[in-house]
Design an enzyme around this catalytic site. Structure first.
Site, PDB file in Angstrom:
ATOM      1  N   LYS A  53       0.749  -1.159   0.131  1.00 24.95           N
ATOM      2  CA  LYS A  53       0.014   0.223   0.087  1.00 24.95           C
ATOM      3  C   LYS A  53       0.835   1.431   0.125  1.00 24.95           C
ATOM      4  O   LYS A  53       0.567   2.151  -0.698  1.00 24.95           O
ATOM      5  CB  LYS A  53      -1.000   0.112   1.131  1.00 24.95           C
ATOM      6  CG  LYS A  53      -2.306  -1.147   0.975  1.00 24.95           C
ATOM      7  CD  LYS A  53      -2.751  -1.289   2.377  1.00 24.95           C
ATOM      8  CE  LYS A  53      -3.586  -2.839   2.129  1.00 24.95           C
ATOM      9  NZ  LYS A  53      -4.537  -2.955   3.338  1.00 24.95           N
ATOM     10  N   GLN A  97      -5.770  -1.571   9.336  1.00 20.85           N
ATOM     11  CA  GLN A  97      -5.355  -2.996   8.658  1.00 20.85           C
ATOM     12  C   GLN A  97      -6.202  -4.148   9.626  1.00 20.85           C
ATOM     13  O   GLN A  97      -5.990  -4.096  10.869  1.00 20.85           O
ATOM     14  CB  GLN A  97      -3.901  -3.111   8.644  1.00 20.85           C
ATOM     15  CG  GLN A  97      -3.658  -4.178   8.047  1.00 20.85           C
ATOM     16  CD  GLN A  97      -3.556  -4.323   6.683  1.00 20.85           C
ATOM     17  OE1 GLN A  97      -3.400  -3.387   5.791  1.00 20.85           O
ATOM     18  NE2 GLN A  97      -4.010  -5.367   6.079  1.00 20.85           N
ATOM     19  N   ASP A 120     -11.312   1.865   2.410  1.00 18.90           N
ATOM     20  CA  ASP A 120     -11.552   0.653   2.264  1.00 18.90           C
ATOM     21  C   ASP A 120     -12.987   0.146   1.889  1.00 18.90           C
ATOM     22  O   ASP A 120     -13.355  -0.842   1.381  1.00 18.90           O
ATOM     23  CB  ASP A 120     -11.426   0.100   3.885  1.00 18.90           C
ATOM     24  CG  ASP A 120      -9.939  -0.937   3.728  1.00 18.90           C
ATOM     25  OD1 ASP A 120      -9.666  -1.174   2.425  1.00 18.90           O
ATOM     26  OD2 ASP A 120      -9.634  -1.275   4.716  1.00 18.90           O
TER      27      ASP A 120
END
Ligand code: NDP
Length: 285
Positions: A53, A97, A120
């Site tokens: 990422k 995460q 997300d």
């Protein structure tokens, strides 16, 4: 005839180049797009995903901040960190995460992230918007899958889609996005009886199970588009998907590899969402 491989790396490179140009324009408008990734603990897979990422953000010129906390961080402390970034206008994307340590409630965490910064696409508000076909942050893996199918010019409308897997982050939303594209969608899961009777009928088959080599060549309709989401590590240390690649290659018309398929596109869609978020901030929406 051997299937054409949908190269997720190649497609990612093209999309990242486009995103880099958008970032340039945003910067010219006076804003630096920034993403914060919050990690609790030292899960090796999470650390590896975060490296990917960070690389994607750097490639397109997006600022990247890692907030790395020990496993002992409490849920309250984590929620406070998220709130501080919700209120910090310098950041346009917030990602926590997953998975989180067992003492932290994932739902509470996802629901604390501002839907305006939820790159997300996991917040219930954004899921609701996706379901009703509104403009929103789409979850990255499903959105990447739709991009991959479209990239090879396959018509989705009217096709029989079978999704094997019904998780909240992959199976359910990818089926919903393909339904939004006017496919006829069937979901299969661990309680499905006679699974191959469904998979053999699929014009587009999405395998999101998490079991190595679960879908065999004989389970696939000749000429189908096969999207392999699974990432499984074999005893040899090698990565493989949910689909027996060598068999599927002989039956499918298009096939995604593992690695180098859905994975890179997932990260690219995260970069895409971050850029779209920054644009919205710039436009004052
Ligand atoms: P989950 O474990 O959350 O979901 C797996 C799904 O597979 C469940 O819905 C389960 O059914 C179903 N399933 C399990 N066994 C069977 C079976 N025997 N027959 C039919 N269905 C079955 O996994 P995720 O959705 O999070 O991930 C799936 C895979 O994709 C994993 O390998 C993961 O690593 C990978 N992944 C890859 C990403 C990428 O970027 N490339 C991103 C995210 C995930 P039930 O609901 O009934 O339990």
């Amino acid at each position: 005839m051997a299937a054409i491989i949908i190269d997720g790396k190649q497609l990612s490179t093209t999309k990242r180049n486009e995103l880099a140009k958008e970032v340039e324009q945003i910067k010219e408008g006076g804003l630096l797009p920034k993403l914060v990734v919050i990690l609790v603990g030292d899960n090796p897979a999470s650390l590896s995903y975060i490296r990917g990422k960070k690389k994607a953000a750097e490639e397109i010129g997006v600022g990247f901040q890692l907030e790395h906390y020990p496993e002992s961080l409490t849920e309250k402390e984590l929620l406070d960190v998220i709130e501080s970034y919700n209120n910090n206008d310098e950041y346009h994307g917030i990602l926590v995460q997953l998975p989180l340590p067992a003492h932290i409630d994932e739902t509470a965490v996802v629901e604390t992230i501002s839907p305006l910064k939820d790159v997300d696409g996991f917040h219930p508000v954004n899921i609701g918007r996706m379901m009703t076909g509104q403009d929103t942050f789409l979850p990255c893996t499903p959105a990447g899958i739709v991009e991959m199918i479209k990239s090879v010019g396959v018509e989705i409308s009217g096709k029989n889609v079978v999704v094997v897997g019904r998780s909240n982050i992959v199976g359910k939303p990818v089926g919903q996005l393909l339904l939004n594209e006017h496919a006829t969608v069937t979901y299969c899961h661990s309680k499905t009886q006679n699974l191959s009777s469904y998979t053999k009928d699929a014009d587009i088959l999405v395998a999101a199970v998490g079991r190595a080599n679960f879908i065999k060549g004989e389970d696939i309709k000749p000429g189908a588009v096969v999207i392999d989401v699974g990432v499984n590590r074999l005893d040899t240390g090698k990565l493989c998907g949910d689909v027996v690649f060598d068999e599927a290659k002989e039956v499918a018309s298009y096939l995604t590899p593992v690695p180098g398929g859905v994975g890179p596109m997932t990260i690219t869609m995260l970069a895409h969402n971050t850029v779209q978020s920054a644009k919205r901030f710039l436009e004052g929406k």
